[in-house]
Structures are given as C-alpha cells and as structure tokens.
Write a protein that holds these residues in place. Structure first.
Motif, PDB file in Angstrom:
ATOM      1  N   UNK A   4       0.842  -1.194   0.000  1.00 53.16           N
ATOM      2  CA  UNK A   4       0.000   0.000   0.000  1.00 53.16           C
ATOM      3  C   UNK A   4       0.875   1.242   0.000  1.00 53.16           C
ATOM      4  N   UNK A   5       0.285   2.364  -0.383  1.00 47.78           N
ATOM      5  CA  UNK A   5       0.902   3.684  -0.212  1.00 47.78           C
ATOM      6  C   UNK A   5       0.023   4.485   0.725  1.00 47.78           C
ATOM      7  N   UNK A   6       0.623   5.165   1.675  1.00 50.44           N
ATOM      8  CA  UNK A   6      -0.139   6.050   2.552  1.00 50.44           C
ATOM      9  C   UNK A   6      -0.116   7.449   1.954  1.00 50.44           C
ATOM     10  N   UNK A   7      -1.300   8.041   1.837  1.00 50.68           N
ATOM     11  CA  UNK A   7      -1.456   9.397   1.321  1.00 50.68           C
ATOM     12  C   UNK A   7      -2.035  10.241   2.441  1.00 50.68           C
ATOM     13  N   UNK A   8      -1.247  11.179   2.945  1.00 52.95           N
ATOM     14  CA  UNK A   8      -1.700  12.057   4.027  1.00 52.95           C
ATOM     15  C   UNK A   8      -2.301  13.297   3.379  1.00 52.95           C
TER      16      UNK A   8
END
Length: 139
Positions: free
Chosen positions: A75-79
């Motif tokens: 996954x990629x975390x997008x803040x």
C-alpha cells in the motif's frame, strides 16, 4: 457473516511474498483491500467494512495492519490532512486529486503531471518519492 470458505490463495500469496505471516486478521483485511481494483481507503472505513463482513478486528489492528502493509510495499499512505490518511492499493507512481467537500481521493495518472526542479536535500539523504495532492473545491 464473514465468508471463511472462499479461497484466499491470491491474498495469501501476496502476504507471503512480502514475508508477512498470514494471520486471520491480515487475511480478512487483505481480502477487503485487494479484491477490488485500486482503492483509496481510510482505516475507519476499512474497519466498518470488516465489521459488516463479520470479521472481528479492532480499529487498532486495522491501523497496525495498514501500516505493516505499507511498510511491506503493498500500500501507499497518502496524508491529505492532519489526522487524515488514505491507504492506496495502487502502488505505481501517480498523484492524487483530493475533493475537499466529499473527502474523496482520486488518482491522477503518473504521466499527467511532471514534477521538476526538486530542492536540494540534506546531506546523506535521497528523495524516495514525491507525492502531489491537488485539492479541489466545488465551483
């Protein structure tokens, strides 16, 4: 009730390929995350989906699992805001539109935006990735 008889072979292989032990909770959450294409999901939304499927996982377990999957490259975390992160199942290079009124995150294909002229980075560091979030308001 959560369907435990459905084959988890593709999810099981994904977890094993990144050396994550396929626990019951990880399998249940991975199934929800990866059986649909390219999702942007918050921990709270995933927790609600898991509960609706009958999976018994705490919100803390959902957060821990999402961070483990992110650390493993699944996954990629997008803040998008302080205290608001989305987890993206699309790990290719791309950027995002963030619709402020609805809270929806939408992909911007990687070849539709070019970032040039990155600043000098501190000694001993390299740029790992540049994330661009384009915030949209209703017209």
């Amino acid at each position: 009730m959560f369907n435990r008889t459905r084959p988890f072979s593709h999810v099981l292989e994904q977890l094993r390929s990144v050396n994550l032990r396929p626990t019951r909770q990880r399998l249940a959450l991975a199934k929800l995350l990866f059986e649909k294409p390219d999702r942007h999901i918050t921990a709270e939304t995933l927790h609600k989906e898991a509960a609706a499927e009958g999976a018994r996982v705490s919100l803390a377990t959902v957060y821990n699992t999402l961070h483990q999957f992110t650390g493993a490259g699944l996954l990629r975390e997008i803040v998008v805001d302080t205290g608001c992160s989305y987890f993206d199942t699309n790990t290719t290079e791309h950027h995002h539109y963030y619709h402020e009124s609805s809270g929806m995150l939408e992909d911007v294909p990687g070849d539709h935006l070019r970032v040039t002229g990155a600043p000098m980075v501190p000694d001993g560091t390299v740029i790992k990735r540049i994330d661009v979030v384009i915030r949209l308001a209703d017209a």
